[in-house]
Design a protein around this motif. Structure first.
Motif: not given
Length: 261
Positions: A90-91, A110-113, A121-124
């Motif tokens: 995630q980071d 980071e976002n979408t890959t 897609t990353r979501v929080e």
């Protein structure tokens, strides 16, 4: 799509031509220290893996680590997973941890890959139900951050892995924005003495209302010593709330298949 429940949040997912290993906790039963808990100090994990590690790792193309807490990325995972395996994190905090363990292909989502034919897609996530928990989580684990992930691929149902989160606006927005056909919910209601860290049965019912057509797969249950929501309790809530036919609570070693709607 085939989802093999292994233990806790550890899932082997075959999806869009790629095999993912998600949140691997591969230690033997009782090998890890207990978490602060209202339930007692039994060592973790509470159960054996249902398959040998060699079989679990066979065919894995990529590992997805939603966050680096020990019940999602443990020393045995770091020891046994081949060092060339792509690891999605995630980071930078988690990337540095994994890279320091010798892995040579660590990627931050980071976002979408894209990985192969799969879009991620990353979501929080929000890994606490009260802000005062954050300093304690950080002190014990190094971070309170976590991410959920949405997977999409042609010919596959859209899948949302909540990871470790409580119900908050980010979960609601992910359900609205991506309209997942399958929600894999970390639903153990896990808690430490000061508060809860993971979705409980009432919050899974909120997911069922926000995504009324989605199948819900409940994982991260009864696997580590600070669990708070039992499988039986979740099934009772599902019956009372009318989503029993859409709820799946797989046993360790059980495989589920979901066709594209």
């Amino acid at each position: 799509m085939e989802l093999l429940q292994l233990r806790n949040a550890t899932v082997k997912l075959t999806y869009g031509g790629t095999t993912f290993l998600i949140d691997p906790m591969l230690s033997q039963r009782g090998a890890l220290e207990p978490f602060p808990s209202l339930r007692g100090d039994e060592r973790n994990p509470l159960h054996d893996l249902p398959l040998p590690i060699t079989e679990i790792l066979d065919g894995v193309d990529v590992v997805l680590v939603t966050h680096s807490h020990v019940d999602h990325w443990d020393p045995e995972a770091a020891r046994t997973i081949p060092k060339h395996t792509p690891i999605l994190v995630q980071d930078r905090f988690d990337a540095d941890i994994v890279a320091a363990q010798g892995f040579t292909d660590v990627r931050i989502l980071e976002n979408t890959t894209a990985f192969g034919q799969v879009t991620l897609t990353r979501v929080e996530g929000q890994h606490y139900d009260a802000p005062e928990l954050v300093p304690l989580i950080v002190d014990v684990t190094g971070t309170a951050a976590t991410m959920g992930v949405v997977l999409r691929a042609e010919g596959e149902p859209t899948v949302y892995f909540t990871s470790d989160t409580v119900w908050f606006t980010g979960v609601e927005e992910a359900l609205r924005d991506f309209s997942p056909e399958v929600v894999v919910a970390n639903a153990g209601g896990n808690r430490i003495p000061l508060g809860r860290l993971v979705l409980d049965d009432a919050e899974v019912a909120l997911i069922s209302r926000a995504a009324p057509a989605a199948a819900i797969v409940a994982v991260h249950m009864e696997a580590v010593n600070h669990w708070g929501t039992s499988k039986a309790q979740l099934r009772q809530t599902a019956a009372a709330s009318g989503f029993t036919d859409r709820l799946f609570v797989p046993a360790d070693g059980e495989s589920l298949t979901f066709p594209h709607p």
